[in-house]
Design a protein around this motif. Sequence first.
Motif, PDB file in Angstrom:
ATOM      1  N   LEU A  36      48.113   5.005  45.768  1.00 54.24           N
ATOM      2  CA  LEU A  36      47.041   5.864  46.043  1.00 54.24           C
ATOM      3  C   LEU A  36      47.420   7.551  46.372  1.00 54.24           C
ATOM      4  N   SER A  37      48.413   7.687  47.077  1.00 56.70           N
ATOM      5  CA  SER A  37      48.580   9.218  47.122  1.00 56.70           C
ATOM      6  C   SER A  37      49.500   9.813  45.708  1.00 56.70           C
ATOM      7  N   PHE A  38      49.902   8.925  45.034  1.00 53.97           N
ATOM      8  CA  PHE A  38      50.362   9.548  43.703  1.00 53.97           C
ATOM      9  C   PHE A  38      49.343   9.673  42.888  1.00 53.97           C
ATOM     10  N   PHE A  39      48.197   8.799  42.841  1.00 53.99           N
ATOM     11  CA  PHE A  39      47.060   8.766  41.925  1.00 53.99           C
ATOM     12  C   PHE A  39      46.260  10.050  42.280  1.00 53.99           C
ATOM     13  N   ILE A  40      46.038  10.060  43.581  1.00 55.92           N
ATOM     14  CA  ILE A  40      45.624  11.371  43.983  1.00 55.92           C
ATOM     15  C   ILE A  40      46.139  12.708  43.508  1.00 55.92           C
ATOM     16  N   GLY A  41      47.461  12.888  43.562  1.00 54.99           N
ATOM     17  CA  GLY A  41      48.000  13.833  43.232  1.00 54.99           C
ATOM     18  C   GLY A  41      47.828  13.983  41.695  1.00 54.99           C
ATOM     19  N   GLY A  42      47.891  13.143  40.830  1.00 52.55           N
ATOM     20  CA  GLY A  42      47.665  13.196  39.532  1.00 52.55           C
ATOM     21  C   GLY A  42      46.354  13.635  39.054  1.00 52.55           C
ATOM     22  N   THR A  43      45.428  13.092  39.597  1.00 58.01           N
ATOM     23  CA  THR A  43      43.925  13.237  39.328  1.00 58.01           C
ATOM     24  C   THR A  43      43.376  14.655  39.960  1.00 58.01           C
ATOM     25  N   THR A  44      43.828  14.831  40.918  1.00 57.26           N
ATOM     26  CA  THR A  44      43.324  16.278  41.657  1.00 57.26           C
ATOM     27  C   THR A  44      43.875  17.550  40.891  1.00 57.26           C
ATOM     28  N   PHE A  45      45.184  17.285  40.097  1.00 53.67           N
ATOM     29  CA  PHE A  45      45.875  18.512  39.324  1.00 53.67           C
ATOM     30  C   PHE A  45      45.000  18.425  38.102  1.00 53.67           C
ATOM     31  N   ILE A  46      44.502  17.301  37.669  1.00 53.82           N
ATOM     32  CA  ILE A  46      43.770  17.571  36.489  1.00 53.82           C
ATOM     33  C   ILE A  46      42.397  18.294  36.860  1.00 53.82           C
ATOM     34  N   ALA A  47      41.676  17.823  38.087  1.00 61.56           N
ATOM     35  CA  ALA A  47      40.581  18.465  38.276  1.00 61.56           C
ATOM     36  C   ALA A  47      40.812  19.852  38.650  1.00 61.56           C
ATOM     37  N   GLY A  48      41.845  20.163  39.192  1.00 62.04           N
ATOM     38  CA  GLY A  48      42.262  21.652  39.648  1.00 62.04           C
ATOM     39  C   GLY A  48      42.423  22.555  38.441  1.00 62.04           C
ATOM     40  N   THR A  49      43.041  22.266  37.414  1.00 61.66           N
ATOM     41  CA  THR A  49      43.246  22.613  36.171  1.00 61.66           C
ATOM     42  C   THR A  49      42.010  22.939  35.696  1.00 61.66           C
ATOM     43  N   VAL A  50      41.100  21.994  35.347  1.00 61.89           N
ATOM     44  CA  VAL A  50      39.914  22.044  34.679  1.00 61.89           C
ATOM     45  C   VAL A  50      39.056  23.273  35.485  1.00 61.89           C
ATOM     46  N   CYS A  51      39.174  23.213  36.633  1.00 61.72           N
ATOM     47  CA  CYS A  51      38.063  24.232  37.499  1.00 61.72           C
ATOM     48  C   CYS A  51      38.563  25.711  36.805  1.00 61.72           C
ATOM     49  N   LEU A  52      39.911  25.845  36.349  1.00 62.42           N
ATOM     50  CA  LEU A  52      40.269  27.234  36.068  1.00 62.42           C
ATOM     51  C   LEU A  52      39.638  27.586  34.736  1.00 62.42           C
ATOM     52  N   PHE A  53      38.931  26.612  33.971  1.00 61.88           N
ATOM     53  CA  PHE A  53      38.316  27.000  32.612  1.00 61.88           C
ATOM     54  C   PHE A  53      37.026  27.780  32.916  1.00 61.88           C
ATOM     55  N   PHE A  54      36.751  27.614  34.163  1.00 65.22           N
ATOM     56  CA  PHE A  54      35.270  28.030  34.682  1.00 65.22           C
ATOM     57  C   PHE A  54      35.577  29.282  35.545  1.00 65.22           C
ATOM     58  N   PRO A  55      34.969  30.583  35.302  1.00 64.42           N
ATOM     59  CA  PRO A  55      35.112  31.624  36.204  1.00 64.42           C
ATOM     60  C   PRO A  55      34.576  31.477  37.584  1.00 64.42           C
ATOM     61  N   GLY A  56      35.216  31.870  38.767  1.00 64.11           N
ATOM     62  CA  GLY A  56      34.567  31.645  39.933  1.00 64.11           C
ATOM     63  C   GLY A  56      35.111  30.558  40.748  1.00 64.11           C
ATOM     64  N   PHE A  57      36.012  29.499  40.035  1.00 67.01           N
ATOM     65  CA  PHE A  57      36.344  28.399  40.882  1.00 67.01           C
ATOM     66  C   PHE A  57      37.724  28.340  41.124  1.00 67.01           C
ATOM     67  N   ASP A  58      38.374  29.539  41.341  1.00 65.92           N
ATOM     68  CA  ASP A  58      39.843  29.764  41.608  1.00 65.92           C
ATOM     69  C   ASP A  58      40.013  29.189  42.859  1.00 65.92           C
ATOM     70  N   PHE A  59      39.095  29.102  43.900  1.00 63.82           N
ATOM     71  CA  PHE A  59      39.362  28.693  45.387  1.00 63.82           C
ATOM     72  C   PHE A  59      39.542  27.070  45.201  1.00 63.82           C
ATOM     73  N   TRP A  60      38.409  26.573  44.420  1.00 60.20           N
ATOM     74  CA  TRP A  60      38.535  25.123  44.447  1.00 60.20           C
ATOM     75  C   TRP A  60      39.588  24.556  43.632  1.00 60.20           C
ATOM     76  N   SER A  61      40.094  25.275  42.789  1.00 56.35           N
ATOM     77  CA  SER A  61      41.391  24.768  41.964  1.00 56.35           C
ATOM     78  C   SER A  61      42.414  24.813  43.013  1.00 56.35           C
ATOM     79  N   ALA A  62      42.671  25.967  43.472  1.00 60.43           N
ATOM     80  CA  ALA A  62      43.820  26.000  44.543  1.00 60.43           C
ATOM     81  C   ALA A  62      43.835  24.675  45.505  1.00 60.43           C
TER      82      ALA A  62
END
Length: 230
Positions: A36-62
């Motif tokens: 679960l720890s590994f899966f959380i790591g990978g999937t939140t990295f996907i979500a964090g990167t997707v956030c960067l495609f949208f202006p104003g989501f820098d904090f949520w990405s980080a």
Amino acid sequence: MNPREEHLESLLGEYDHGVRKGWHPDYQSWRIFHALSFFIGGTTFIAGTVCLFFPGFDFWSAALYTLGSCGFLAVDVQEFFTFSGALLRANIAMSLVGSFLYVVGSVGFIPVVFAWWPVVGVWGFILGSAVIGMSQAFKTYRIGATNTLGRFSLHHIFTDVDAATAAGVEAGAGIGAWCFFFGTGLFQRGPLEGADSVLATVLWVWVAGSCFFTAGSLFLAYRHFVMRVV
């Protein structure tokens, strides 16, 4: 066991060798936390990167990157305090250091921190990715050289189910790390705005890296809960 076999045991030692007493891989709770720890790591990295495609989501990405990096760190800390063997633990420690640098880098991309000192985020990911990439390469080498008299064999990886899935875990994380290494290097060089902006390329490289991390976690879950191995 002759000296060569002892050397290979220390170099290539499988995870079922030298397990410490206490909470260990035979416990279902250990495997659930690990996967679960590994899966959380990978999937939140996907979500964090997707956030960067949208202006104003820098904090949520980080914030998502920080959560994911803590997931990777949890995996490495868990393994470090579970398994024994000097070279095996040194290899795990490399990944642990890399994951810690990812945590530092993720915090460094929080907008207020990035505005104060951008080098924290950028170099946290560059150095962390390099360390993880090298560590995972050695882990993959160990898998490919197990039961082959110490000689690395791609044929062994592709024809042995245990080796193939283990390599999927380690190589997946390794390729993910190198994607972030080159992507963050390109991010640093820029430019990030204008007609020649490299930002879109950087983000897609990071998406690819995140997907490789997630693929590694899925291989791990398959090993734990279908194959019943570590």
